[in-house]
Design an enzyme around this catalytic site. Structure first.
Site, PDB file in Angstrom:
ATOM      1  N   LYS B 116      78.026  23.207 -73.110  1.00  0.00           N
ATOM      2  CA  LYS B 116      77.040  24.249 -72.798  1.00  0.00           C
ATOM      3  C   LYS B 116      76.221  23.908 -71.556  1.00  0.00           C
ATOM      4  O   LYS B 116      75.825  24.789 -70.809  1.00  0.00           O
ATOM      5  CB  LYS B 116      76.115  24.438 -73.998  1.00  0.00           C
ATOM      6  CG  LYS B 116      76.831  25.114 -75.138  1.00  0.00           C
ATOM      7  CD  LYS B 116      75.864  25.779 -76.093  1.00  0.00           C
ATOM      8  CE  LYS B 116      76.613  26.689 -77.020  1.00  0.00           C
ATOM      9  NZ  LYS B 116      77.554  25.939 -77.876  1.00  0.00           N
ATOM     10  N   GLU B 200      66.642  26.147 -75.605  1.00  0.00           N
ATOM     11  CA  GLU B 200      66.371  27.249 -74.685  1.00  0.00           C
ATOM     12  C   GLU B 200      65.404  28.250 -75.311  1.00  0.00           C
ATOM     13  O   GLU B 200      65.194  28.259 -76.521  1.00  0.00           O
ATOM     14  CB  GLU B 200      67.666  27.946 -74.257  1.00  0.00           C
ATOM     15  CG  GLU B 200      68.347  28.672 -75.376  1.00  0.00           C
ATOM     16  CD  GLU B 200      69.686  29.270 -74.968  1.00  0.00           C
ATOM     17  OE1 GLU B 200      70.268  28.844 -73.976  1.00  0.00           O
ATOM     18  OE2 GLU B 200      70.132  30.175 -75.678  1.00  0.00           O
ATOM     19  N   HIS B 235      74.402  33.714 -86.969  1.00  0.00           N
ATOM     20  CA  HIS B 235      75.363  33.677 -85.860  1.00  0.00           C
ATOM     21  C   HIS B 235      76.800  33.901 -86.296  1.00  0.00           C
ATOM     22  O   HIS B 235      77.733  33.627 -85.548  1.00  0.00           O
ATOM     23  CB  HIS B 235      75.229  32.386 -85.054  1.00  0.00           C
ATOM     24  CG  HIS B 235      73.852  32.224 -84.458  1.00  0.00           C
ATOM     25  ND1 HIS B 235      73.526  32.706 -83.209  1.00  0.00           N
ATOM     26  CD2 HIS B 235      72.723  31.692 -84.958  1.00  0.00           C
ATOM     27  CE1 HIS B 235      72.253  32.455 -82.974  1.00  0.00           C
ATOM     28  NE2 HIS B 235      71.741  31.847 -84.019  1.00  0.00           N
ATOM     29  N   ARG B 291      89.260  31.547 -75.247  1.00  0.00           N
ATOM     30  CA  ARG B 291      90.325  31.828 -76.212  1.00  0.00           C
ATOM     31  C   ARG B 291      90.312  33.319 -76.522  1.00  0.00           C
ATOM     32  O   ARG B 291      89.436  34.042 -76.047  1.00  0.00           O
ATOM     33  CB  ARG B 291      90.063  31.065 -77.509  1.00  0.00           C
ATOM     34  CG  ARG B 291      88.666  31.376 -78.050  1.00  0.00           C
ATOM     35  CD  ARG B 291      88.433  30.857 -79.443  1.00  0.00           C
ATOM     36  NE  ARG B 291      87.041  30.598 -79.706  1.00  0.00           N
ATOM     37  CZ  ARG B 291      86.147  31.492 -80.125  1.00  0.00           C
ATOM     38  NH1 ARG B 291      86.493  32.733 -80.316  1.00  0.00           N
ATOM     39  NH2 ARG B 291      84.884  31.163 -80.339  1.00  0.00           N
TER      40      ARG B 291
END
Lengths: 169, 504
Positions: B116, B200, B235, B291
């Protein structure tokens, strides 16, 4: 036969009497006109009521049964009179405390309390990992940790007791 | 073009790849673990190779076994599906070193996007908008706390090497940071072997909007529009749709250009997804999934482009053969994931044996499924059993079609998230397109009270029938004893618990 059916948090009393091969049904003391037809032996059912047919999917063992109607699923808990009396007595004895059971099969990752600890309601007791997700198992009531049967690394089945809480006096 | 490929995956995605490959005249090699010996993907491939082993590590993650299976069966290429080895750059390299073709992006692109922090740096450099936050990962709570105060609360903690929603925590109060950081870091360490975390700014009313990109090996990269994936919980997505109800034509062009720039920045080819966080009209790069995505069918439905076919063609070195202007999306598509989980109990995983299956059908209704009667759903694999996808000329009709399709469906033996999806689809806010990624978490999943009486009656009659059937069943010991008595054979056949059968 009287059956106590818990649906959507409310218990209903359904009485079934077989009369001349026909089922006579009473719901909470009022007669209700229904006809139950099995479409196949796997759980596809048509229930006729008030001139309308309802296509249901039913699965279960008689004690816990799932009924799905137009995409809405109802998890039902069923008891006969004898089972109801026994279960009511057991619930009264536990008084909100009692054993904390695993809600799903998994592996105990970490214990967050020790025997003798005072816990608040909702306080995490341990971390259970299932499907690579970590889930905190919380205390159902405030009280004292009486016994911890769970150990880190232990694989547990659903409904296996993990911990016993003695409720606050 | 390849004459034979190996699919290094299981479940609905293995089947999805097999279906397109067969249509292209390519033979398919399936691989399977011990628990999957009877799985649908093994039965629909031309060849099925047992990998042995019960856990993913002993089967679908065992690189040696998979490459060996491909070489032994004469497969020319490997399609990794999603999950498992699909985003392992090392595996992509090993496949190529073994003389096979990797049906996926370059290993270097997987690496560049897999971290990330690295990917964020690359995106900032390529001019792709990013969320305010750390550029370097931290591995201890004290450093996290200092960084969090600089960025400001609420804050989002993410695994440096994460994916699939694992190792992610949101912290609203400074006091909760320590415990959340430790939990997320240990989860990341357990899942990915890397406990470093990235912090973040957590954006309000966020929506998850992602852009599908497609590039060939000759430098052509284009985008196929966005997917709206905001209906999710922890998520994990439940409902996806295409196009997003909040993205207009001008914004779509800007997001598409940013996604193409992101793909170009890492030399991407094959199918990929650039995820953006959308907050009040602005979008920020989150990550790129190198992907095929679970939710790729909604893009296929509105563009008419078979993404697996494109992946295979690109891997074989073919040109895309069309440009951005040739991509003409039409209508609206919605996907609902059929996960083995209990929406009435906080979406906890549900296990059991699939029974009483009722499969939906009808116009523009697609079911990508690995389910069959008698299938064991355990905890070893991802809980996703199937995906239900519909297409319609507009969003309102697509919602109505999906509601209808869900009402046709029944999956017995386990709980699924379908009742939750139904509740979302029938919600007025969803119909208006007004929802964010917290929408599903804020709902209490309930079944309407109007049917409760009928349901109670049906359940009671079902119990009564079961009891009667049990009493009449020849297997039942009570019945055996009773019938034996009537035949005066009591001493002969009655078997008692704990004793050997007495023979005459």
């Amino acid at each position: 036969v009287k059956t106590f059916v818990e649906v959507n948090g409310r218990v209903r009393e359904v009485e079934l009497v077989e009369r001349l091969g026909e089922l006579v049904v009473t719901l909470d003391g009022r007669p209700i006109e229904v006809s139950y037809e099995e479409v196949d032996p796997f759980g596809q059912v048509i229930l006729l009521h008030g001139g309308e047919g309802f296509a249901l999917s039913i699965e279960g063992n008689g004690q816990s049964t799932a009924v799905t109607l137009a995409g809405h699923r109802y998890d039902c808990t069923l008891e006969d009179e004898r089972e109801r009396a026994a279960n009511l007595a057991a619930r009264a004895a536990a008084k909100g405390g009692g054993p904390v059971k695993a809600v799903m099969p998994g592996v105990v990752l970490q214990l967050l309390v020790a025997p003798g600890d005072e816990v608040e309601e909702g306080q995490p007791l341990l971390i259970l990992e299932a499907m690579k997700m970590q889930n905190e198992i919380a205390a159902p009531a405030a009280g004292k940790v009486k016994k911890l049967t769970a150990q880190p690394g232990m694989a547990v089945e659903a409904r296996q007791p993990l911990c016993v809480i003695t409720p606050q006096a | 073009m390849f004459d034979r490929i190996l699919i290094a995956n299981r479940g609905e995605i293995a089947l999805r790849v097999i279906r397109t490959a067969r249509e292209m005249g390519i033979e398919c090699v399936a691989v399977y673990s011990e628990p999957d010996a009877r799985a649908l993907h093994t039965r629909m491939a031309h060849v099925a190779v047992p990998l042995g082993g019960r856990t993913p590590a002993e089967s679908y993650l065992d690189q040696d076994k998979i490459i060996d299976a491909a070489l032994r069966t004469g497969a020319k290429a490997i399609h990794p599906g999603y999950g498992f080895l699909s985003e392992r750059a090392g595996f992509a390299r090993r496949v190529q070193e073994a003389g096979l073709v990797w049906i996926g992006p370059p290993a270097s692109a997987i690496e560049a996007m897999g971290d990330k922090i690295d990917s964020r740096r690359a995106m900032v450099k390529a001019g792709v908008p990013c969320v305010p936050g750390l550029t370097d990962p931290v591995d201890d709570p004290a450093a996290a706390s200092r960084a969090a105060h600089e960025i400001g609360f609420p804050i989002c903690i993410k695994a440096s090497a994460g994916g699939g929603g694992k190792g992610i925590r949101v912290v609203r109060e400074p006091g909760d940071l320590g415990s959340a950081f430790r939990a997320a870091s240990s989860e990341a360490l357990a899942s990915f072997g890397d406990g470093r975390m990235y912090l973040e700014k957590f954006l309000d009313e966020p929506r998850h909007v992602e852009v599908q990109v497609l590039g060939d090996r000759h430098g052509d990269v284009l985008h196929l529009g966005e997917r709206e994936c905001s209906v999710q919980r922890r998520h994990q997505k439940l409902i996806e749709e295409c196009p997003s109800p909040v993205v207009d034509g001008a914004t779509r062009a800007r997001m598409g250009a940013a996604a193409v720039a992101a793909a170009r920045a890492v030399g991407y080819h094959s199918a990929g997804t650039v995820e953006f966080l959308w907050s009040r009209g602005e979008f920020y790069f989150l990550e790129m999934n190198t992907r095929l995505q679970v939710e790729h069918p909604v893009t296929e439905m509105i563009t008419g482009i078979d993404l697996v076919r494109e992946q295979i063609r690109i891997a074989a070195g073919e040109h895309l053969g069309y440009g951005q202007d040739d991509v003409r999306p039409r209508g609206h598509s919605i996907e609902v994931r059929v996960n083995a989980e209990n929406p009435f109990q906080g979406f906890l995983p549900s296990t059991g044996t699939i029974s009483n299956l009722r499969i939906p059908g009808g116009p523009w209704t697609r079911l990508d499924s690995a389910m069959y009667r008698g299938m064991e759903v355990g905890l070893a694999y991802d809980p996703m059993l199937a995906k239900l996808i519909v297409w319609a000329p507009d969003r309102a009709q697509a919602i109505a079609r999906m509601v209808r399709a869900i009402q046709e469906t029944n999956v017995g033996g386990v709980h699924t998230g379908l009742p939750a999806a139904l509740q979302v689809l029938l919600h007025p806010a969803f119909a208006r397109g007004e929802f964010d990624t917290h929408f599903l978490e804020g709902l209490t999943i309930q079944s309407p009270e109007q049917y409760s009486d009928l349901v109670a009656v049906a359940a009671a009659i079902h119990r009564h029938r079961l009891a009667r059937r049990r009493a009449l069943s020849p297997k039942d010991s009570a019945r055996a004893g009773w019938s034996a008595r009537t035949r005066n054979e009591l001493t002969g056949h009655v078997q008692r618990a704990g004793s050997q059968e007495v023979s005459q």
